[in-house]
Design a protein around this motif. Structure first.
Motif, mmCIF file in Angstrom:
data_model
loop_
_atom_site.group_PDB
_atom_site.id
_atom_site.type_symbol
_atom_site.label_atom_id
_atom_site.label_comp_id
_atom_site.label_asym_id
_atom_site.label_seq_id
_atom_site.Cartn_x
_atom_site.Cartn_y
_atom_site.Cartn_z
ATOM 1 N N GLN A 64 0.821 -1.207 0.000
ATOM 2 C CA GLN A 64 0.000 0.000 0.000
ATOM 3 C C GLN A 64 0.856 1.260 0.000
ATOM 4 O O GLN A 64 0.494 2.250 -0.631
ATOM 5 C CB GLN A 64 -0.944 -0.004 1.195
ATOM 6 N N GLY A 68 0.703 3.696 -3.067
ATOM 7 C CA GLY A 68 0.213 5.023 -2.711
ATOM 8 C C GLY A 68 1.162 6.141 -3.083
ATOM 9 O O GLY A 68 0.754 7.294 -3.194
ATOM 10 N N VAL A 148 -6.110 -4.766 -1.000
ATOM 11 C CA VAL A 148 -4.868 -4.004 -0.861
ATOM 12 C C VAL A 148 -4.711 -2.990 -1.985
ATOM 13 O O VAL A 148 -4.276 -1.872 -1.775
ATOM 14 C CB VAL A 148 -3.651 -4.964 -0.840
ATOM 15 N N PRO A 152 -5.268 2.516 -4.411
ATOM 16 C CA PRO A 152 -4.175 3.129 -5.171
ATOM 17 C C PRO A 152 -4.336 2.968 -6.683
ATOM 18 O O PRO A 152 -4.004 3.875 -7.440
ATOM 19 C CB PRO A 152 -2.927 2.396 -4.683
#
Length: 159
Positions: A64, A68, A148, A152
Motif C-alpha cells: 500500500q 500510494g 490491498v 491506489p
C-alpha cells in the motif's frame, strides 16, 4: 510505432529526471520501512504508537505504501510530456514522425511501463525486507489482493 517507442526509451534513459524521481520514491518508502520494520526490531519494549507488525501486515503495509506513492513517477510522465509538447520542433527530436498522437501515445506507453517496473521492483524489495525483519506467514487470496490494491489503482487510473 516501434521507432517512436525506441526513441522515447532513449529519452527516458538519457535524462536524469526518471531515476531521480524513482530514488525519491525509494526514499519515501524506505523511510516508512525504517519506521515500521527496523525501529521495532532495535527497541525491545517497542515505541509508543508504532505497532509491531507480523509478516502479513508488513507486506500489506509495504504494498500500500509503494502503490500510494506512485504518483511521483506519474507526475514525472506529465512533466516530460508537457516539456515535449511545448517545443516547436518536438516531433523531429529523435524521429521524423509528424503525427503528434503517435508521439503522445509512445511517450505515455514508455512512461507507464517504466513506472510500473519501478513500482514492482520497489514492492519486491519491501517484501524481501518484510520477510527478513518480521515473523509469521503470508497468505493472500484474490479478495485480499483486491482489498490491498483497489484504492491506489483507482488513483492511478484517475491520473
Amino acid at each position: 510505432m516501434m521507432h517512436l517507442v525506441r526513441s522515447e526509451t532513449i529519452k527516458l534513459t538519457k535524462r536524469r529526471v526518471f531515476p531521480v524521481m524513482t530514488i525519491v520514491l525509494v526514499a519515501l518508502c524506505g523511510l516508512t520501512g525504517v519506521i515500521f520494520l527496523v525501529l521495532p526490531e532495535f527497541v525491545p519494549d517497542g515505541i509508543e504508537g508504532i505497532p509491531v507488525l507480523d509478516r502479513r501486515d508488513a507486506v500489506i503495509l509495504g504494498i500500500q505504501t509503494v502503490l500510494g506513492q506512485t504518483w511521483f513517477p506519474m507526475i514525472l510522465a506529465v512533466i516530460m510530456l508537457g516539456s515535449e509538447v511545448t517545443k516547436n520542433t518536438w516531433s523531429a527530436s529523435l524521429t521524423r514522425e509528424a503525427r503528434r498522437g503517435w508521439h503522445v501515445g509512445a511517450k505515455l506507453g514508455v512512461m507507464t511501463v517504466a513506472t510500473w517496473v519501478a513500482v514492482a521492483v520497489i514492492i519486491g524489495v519491501w517484501v524481501g525486507f518484510a520477510y527478513l525483519l518480521t515473523e509469521g506467514s503470508v497468505g493472500f487470496s484474490a479478495i485480499d489482493w483486491f482489498g490491498v490494491a483497489w484504492k491506489p489503482l483507482l488513483v492511478q487510473l484517475m491520473w
